[in-house]
Design a protein around this motif. Structure first.
Motif, PDB file in Angstrom:
ATOM      1  N   UNK A 165      32.927  80.022  50.691  1.00 34.50           N
ATOM      2  CA  UNK A 165      33.370  79.791  49.309  1.00 34.50           C
ATOM      3  C   UNK A 165      34.312  78.591  49.287  1.00 34.50           C
ATOM      4  N   UNK A 166      34.048  77.618  48.407  1.00 32.91           N
ATOM      5  CA  UNK A 166      34.976  76.487  48.302  1.00 32.91           C
ATOM      6  C   UNK A 166      36.367  76.973  47.924  1.00 32.91           C
ATOM      7  N   UNK A 167      37.375  76.363  48.495  1.00 32.61           N
ATOM      8  CA  UNK A 167      38.738  76.817  48.227  1.00 32.61           C
ATOM      9  C   UNK A 167      39.692  75.641  48.257  1.00 32.61           C
ATOM     10  N   UNK A 168      40.745  75.757  47.465  1.00 31.40           N
ATOM     11  CA  UNK A 168      41.737  74.691  47.403  1.00 31.40           C
ATOM     12  C   UNK A 168      43.130  75.316  47.340  1.00 31.40           C
ATOM     13  N   UNK A 169      44.053  74.756  48.110  1.00 31.44           N
ATOM     14  CA  UNK A 169      45.435  75.240  48.120  1.00 31.44           C
ATOM     15  C   UNK A 169      46.331  74.251  47.390  1.00 31.44           C
ATOM     16  N   UNK A 170      47.260  74.782  46.616  1.00 35.55           N
ATOM     17  CA  UNK A 170      48.232  73.948  45.899  1.00 35.55           C
ATOM     18  C   UNK A 170      49.645  74.319  46.340  1.00 35.55           C
ATOM     19  N   UNK A 171      50.508  73.313  46.354  1.00 35.97           N
ATOM     20  CA  UNK A 171      51.908  73.561  46.680  1.00 35.97           C
ATOM     21  C   UNK A 171      52.787  72.820  45.684  1.00 35.97           C
ATOM     22  N   UNK A 172      53.864  73.465  45.281  1.00 40.27           N
ATOM     23  CA  UNK A 172      54.810  72.858  44.348  1.00 40.27           C
ATOM     24  C   UNK A 172      56.128  72.626  45.072  1.00 40.27           C
ATOM     25  N   UNK A 173      56.775  71.512  44.774  1.00 42.07           N
ATOM     26  CA  UNK A 173      57.997  71.163  45.481  1.00 42.07           C
ATOM     27  C   UNK A 173      59.130  72.149  45.269  1.00 42.07           C
ATOM     28  N   UNK A 174      59.153  72.806  44.126  1.00 40.37           N
ATOM     29  CA  UNK A 174      60.243  73.729  43.841  1.00 40.37           C
ATOM     30  C   UNK A 174      60.049  75.017  44.649  1.00 40.37           C
ATOM     31  N   UNK A 175      61.030  75.322  45.494  1.00 40.70           N
ATOM     32  CA  UNK A 175      60.856  76.455  46.408  1.00 40.70           C
ATOM     33  C   UNK A 175      61.579  77.721  45.949  1.00 40.70           C
ATOM     34  N   UNK A 204      30.594  91.215  38.417  1.00 39.05           N
ATOM     35  CA  UNK A 204      29.246  91.803  38.328  1.00 39.05           C
ATOM     36  C   UNK A 204      28.287  91.229  39.362  1.00 39.05           C
ATOM     37  N   UNK A 205      28.754  91.100  40.558  1.00 40.80           N
ATOM     38  CA  UNK A 205      27.956  90.576  41.673  1.00 40.80           C
ATOM     39  C   UNK A 205      27.583  89.103  41.560  1.00 40.80           C
ATOM     40  N   UNK A 206      28.130  88.436  40.562  1.00 39.19           N
ATOM     41  CA  UNK A 206      27.981  86.969  40.558  1.00 39.19           C
ATOM     42  C   UNK A 206      28.875  86.411  41.664  1.00 39.19           C
ATOM     43  N   UNK A 207      28.514  85.269  42.201  1.00 38.04           N
ATOM     44  CA  UNK A 207      29.330  84.729  43.282  1.00 38.04           C
ATOM     45  C   UNK A 207      30.636  84.133  42.749  1.00 38.04           C
ATOM     46  N   UNK A 208      31.600  84.062  43.635  1.00 35.68           N
ATOM     47  CA  UNK A 208      32.854  83.364  43.335  1.00 35.68           C
ATOM     48  C   UNK A 208      32.559  81.866  43.477  1.00 35.68           C
ATOM     49  N   UNK A 209      32.887  81.085  42.457  1.00 39.04           N
ATOM     50  CA  UNK A 209      32.639  79.644  42.544  1.00 39.04           C
ATOM     51  C   UNK A 209      33.732  78.933  43.330  1.00 39.04           C
ATOM     52  N   UNK A 210      34.957  79.419  43.189  1.00 45.53           N
ATOM     53  CA  UNK A 210      36.084  78.700  43.771  1.00 45.53           C
ATOM     54  C   UNK A 210      37.245  79.662  44.016  1.00 45.53           C
ATOM     55  N   UNK A 211      37.867  79.500  45.161  1.00 40.49           N
ATOM     56  CA  UNK A 211      39.139  80.187  45.425  1.00 40.49           C
ATOM     57  C   UNK A 211      40.263  79.175  45.235  1.00 40.49           C
TER      58      UNK A 211
END
Ligand code: NAG
Ligand code: NAG
Ligand code: NAG
Length: 200
Positions: A162-172, A123-130
């Motif tokens: 927009x603040x953003x954070x990437x995650x990675x998991x060892x299991x491929x 509803x047009x509120x901003x995204x806080x975090x990606x």
């Protein structure tokens, strides 16, 4: 328990104290991957307003390239048969309105989500975090800044303010959300739990 999960990318700085964020969740392994769906569930259980917009197909190794769709979904369809051949280049899960696919690279998917889907959804509120990922496999090393689509979606988002954070998991293992055992030791659930330790 030996953990198969290894978070190599970042620290989820906001989550420990703030609930109810407007979170855009994306990745490179597709909207139907086990990791992103498990993380969607975790973030939602933790009280966040989560919008998942992920690539229709596997987009690993695309870095921050911005490639928009030029056609509807082509053969063999969305990843893990999640979208029919010929379906629109973007779409929504019919029973869960928080889940979308877009047939572009991760950065383009983030762009479409930020400009088109999120304004309606929030509803047009901003995204806080990606939040991007958790990637299937490790993203260790400086070269991954240009290779990793998981990270590409985040630096595109950061460039958009927009603040953003990437995650990675060892299991491929590349696997569908439909293969999730539902047990705590499922690698996807472990990755989700590390991404949001507050989730039930
Ligand atoms: C990675 O995940 C797959 C699928 O869940 C699982 O079969 C495999 O044992 C996992 N590998 C490791 C090293 O935990
Ligand atoms: C759509 O959402 C429903 C309900 O969460 C789920 O059962 C179904 O597997 C989902 N399908 C896809 C392709 O996301
Ligand atoms: C969001 O903003 C756009 C552009 O200002 C406006 O046209 C639209 O009606 C707004 N939507 C909502 C749900 O407020």
């Amino acid at each position: 328990m030996r953990s198969a999960v290894h978070i190599s990318s970042a620290i989820f700085a906001l989550a420990s104290s703030v609930a109810g964020l407007n979170i855009l969740l994306t990745n490179d392994d597709s909207w139907a991957s086990a990791n992103i769906r498990a993380t969607f569930d975790s973030l939602q259980q933790d009280g966040h307003n989560v919008l998942l917009v992920g690539p229709a197909v596997q987009q690993s190794g695309k870095g921050g390239t911005f490639v928009l769709p030029t056609s509807n979904i082509v053969a063999p369809g969305g990843e893990f048969d999640s979208v029919k051949v010929g379906a629109s280049f973007f779409g929504q899960n019919v029973t869960n309105p928080n889940l979308f696919y877009f047939n572009g690279t991760p950065a383009a998917t983030a762009g479409f989500a930020i400009d088109v889907v999120a304004p309606i959804h929030f509803n047009n509120e901003s995204i806080d975090l990606v939040v991007s990922g958790p990637n299937e496999g490790q993203n260790n090393g400086p070269y991954l800044y240009t290779l990793s689509g998981t990270i590409g979606a985040t630096y595109y988002s950061v460039e958009r303010g927009i603040p953003a954070v990437a995650f990675s998991a060892g299991n491929s293992t590349h696997r569908s959300f439909t293969t999730n055992t539902g047990l705590p030791d499922d690698p996807a659930n472990q990755a989700a739990k590390v991404t949001d330790p507050n989730a039930a």
